[in-house]
Design a protein around this motif. Sequence first.
Motif, mmCIF file in Angstrom:
data_model
loop_
_atom_site.group_PDB
_atom_site.id
_atom_site.type_symbol
_atom_site.label_atom_id
_atom_site.label_comp_id
_atom_site.label_asym_id
_atom_site.label_seq_id
_atom_site.Cartn_x
_atom_site.Cartn_y
_atom_site.Cartn_z
ATOM 1 N N GLU A 140 0.836 -1.202 0.000
ATOM 2 C CA GLU A 140 0.000 0.000 0.000
ATOM 3 C C GLU A 140 0.876 1.260 0.000
ATOM 4 O O GLU A 140 0.572 2.237 -0.699
ATOM 5 C CB GLU A 140 -0.905 -0.011 1.239
ATOM 6 C CG GLU A 140 -1.798 1.204 1.401
ATOM 7 C CD GLU A 140 -3.123 1.106 0.661
ATOM 8 O OE1 GLU A 140 -3.916 2.054 0.758
ATOM 9 O OE2 GLU A 140 -3.361 0.085 -0.026
ATOM 10 N N GLN A 141 1.963 1.224 0.760
ATOM 11 C CA GLN A 141 2.853 2.372 0.835
ATOM 12 C C GLN A 141 3.683 2.553 -0.429
ATOM 13 O O GLN A 141 4.118 3.662 -0.749
ATOM 14 C CB GLN A 141 3.790 2.225 2.040
ATOM 15 C CG GLN A 141 3.089 2.210 3.386
ATOM 16 C CD GLN A 141 2.253 3.458 3.625
ATOM 17 O OE1 GLN A 141 2.726 4.574 3.412
ATOM 18 N NE2 GLN A 141 1.025 3.271 4.052
ATOM 19 N N ILE A 143 2.695 1.889 -3.606
ATOM 20 C CA ILE A 143 1.931 2.300 -4.785
ATOM 21 C C ILE A 143 1.795 3.821 -4.788
ATOM 22 O O ILE A 143 1.299 4.417 -3.833
ATOM 23 C CB ILE A 143 0.542 1.642 -4.801
ATOM 24 C CG1 ILE A 143 0.689 0.123 -4.860
ATOM 25 C CG2 ILE A 143 -0.274 2.143 -6.003
ATOM 26 C CD1 ILE A 143 -0.633 -0.625 -4.777
ATOM 27 N N GLY A 144 2.231 4.419 -5.859
ATOM 28 C CA GLY A 144 2.198 5.869 -5.944
ATOM 29 C C GLY A 144 0.824 6.400 -6.332
ATOM 30 O O GLY A 144 -0.100 5.637 -6.642
ATOM 31 N N PRO A 145 0.654 7.713 -6.312
ATOM 32 C CA PRO A 145 -0.617 8.321 -6.709
ATOM 33 C C PRO A 145 -0.828 8.233 -8.214
ATOM 34 O O PRO A 145 0.115 8.003 -8.973
ATOM 35 C CB PRO A 145 -0.462 9.777 -6.259
ATOM 36 C CG PRO A 145 1.021 10.012 -6.328
ATOM 37 C CD PRO A 145 1.663 8.723 -5.923
ATOM 38 N N GLY A 146 -2.042 8.418 -8.635
ATOM 39 C CA GLY A 146 -2.337 8.438 -10.069
ATOM 40 C C GLY A 146 -2.521 7.049 -10.647
ATOM 41 O O GLY A 146 -2.773 6.084 -9.940
ATOM 42 N N ASP A 147 -2.373 6.984 -11.966
ATOM 43 C CA ASP A 147 -2.657 5.755 -12.689
ATOM 44 C C ASP A 147 -1.399 5.081 -13.220
ATOM 45 O O ASP A 147 -1.452 4.311 -14.184
ATOM 46 C CB ASP A 147 -3.602 6.050 -13.863
ATOM 47 C CG ASP A 147 -4.968 6.530 -13.391
ATOM 48 O OD1 ASP A 147 -5.383 6.108 -12.296
ATOM 49 O OD2 ASP A 147 -5.595 7.326 -14.108
ATOM 50 N N THR A 184 -5.768 1.657 -1.711
ATOM 51 C CA THR A 184 -4.887 1.935 -2.843
ATOM 52 C C THR A 184 -4.561 0.648 -3.585
ATOM 53 O O THR A 184 -4.570 0.608 -4.824
ATOM 54 C CB THR A 184 -3.592 2.613 -2.372
ATOM 55 O OG1 THR A 184 -3.932 3.784 -1.617
ATOM 56 C CG2 THR A 184 -2.727 3.020 -3.546
ATOM 57 N N ARG A 187 -7.724 -0.428 -5.618
ATOM 58 C CA ARG A 187 -7.937 0.321 -6.859
ATOM 59 C C ARG A 187 -6.908 -0.071 -7.910
ATOM 60 O O ARG A 187 -7.244 -0.239 -9.094
ATOM 61 C CB ARG A 187 -7.862 1.824 -6.586
ATOM 62 C CG ARG A 187 -9.029 2.392 -5.813
ATOM 63 C CD ARG A 187 -9.039 3.916 -5.873
ATOM 64 N NE ARG A 187 -7.824 4.491 -5.315
ATOM 65 C CZ ARG A 187 -7.680 4.809 -4.032
ATOM 66 N NH1 ARG A 187 -8.668 4.610 -3.185
ATOM 67 N NH2 ARG A 187 -6.561 5.354 -3.601
ATOM 68 N N TYR A 188 -5.683 -0.217 -7.482
ATOM 69 C CA TYR A 188 -4.599 -0.588 -8.386
ATOM 70 C C TYR A 188 -4.846 -1.964 -9.004
ATOM 71 O O TYR A 188 -4.704 -2.169 -10.216
ATOM 72 C CB TYR A 188 -3.294 -0.559 -7.600
ATOM 73 C CG TYR A 188 -2.150 -1.296 -8.228
ATOM 74 C CD1 TYR A 188 -1.336 -0.690 -9.177
ATOM 75 C CD2 TYR A 188 -1.874 -2.607 -7.855
ATOM 76 C CE1 TYR A 188 -0.280 -1.370 -9.738
ATOM 77 C CE2 TYR A 188 -0.831 -3.297 -8.413
ATOM 78 C CZ TYR A 188 -0.030 -2.679 -9.357
ATOM 79 O OH TYR A 188 0.997 -3.362 -9.915
#
Length: 205
Positions: A140-141, A143-147, A184, A187-188
């Motif tokens: 979780e930590q 995975i960066g923001p965005g797509d 996160t 969603r990923y």
Amino acid sequence: MRLIGMLDSPYVRRVAISLNFLGLRYAHEPVSVFRHYDHFATINPVVKAPSLVTDTGIVLMDSTLILDHVERLADPKRSLVPPDIATHARHQRLVGLALAACEKTVQIVYEHQLRPEEKRHQPWLDRVRAQLLAAYGEIEQEIGPGDGWLIGERPMQADITTAVAWTFTRNLVPEIVPADAFPTVARYAARAEALPEFRASPFDG
């Protein structure tokens, strides 16, 4: 090539999806290590999924070793492993976290489904649960923001294994790892599962 094993196994599925991304042709044979034990033993006496039968008839086992081999068969431009040593270290860390999550999920499932209730050891189960949650907490930590993807501009092995692990865990032990615990990651993984290479080899549990 022949890929032997069920797609409800994260280890079989990560190989299948990787082969899809690598553009390698293979035949998938959904043979269960439980329901089709004797038949599986005729292919691989060790009865370990996944097993990969090469075009020359050699039987390989263990998903990581299989993936190391098939990487050598594919176009290097489609490789799922980053060449840069620093990036490779982070990539391997993420793969390791995802594989740990798979392993701990399997241990919990086997403990509940295969061991009689009176013989279960709750302190051990508590420890495994903590390890499982720690693995997803680390991911979780990471995975960066965005797509974007975990490593680079296209899905790599770390992306495949992480998404496969999450789908496996959520289907097998949803009461232990609820989706909202790691939003996160959820969603990923959903975005990865929507890719054609994933949809071509769906979780069949």
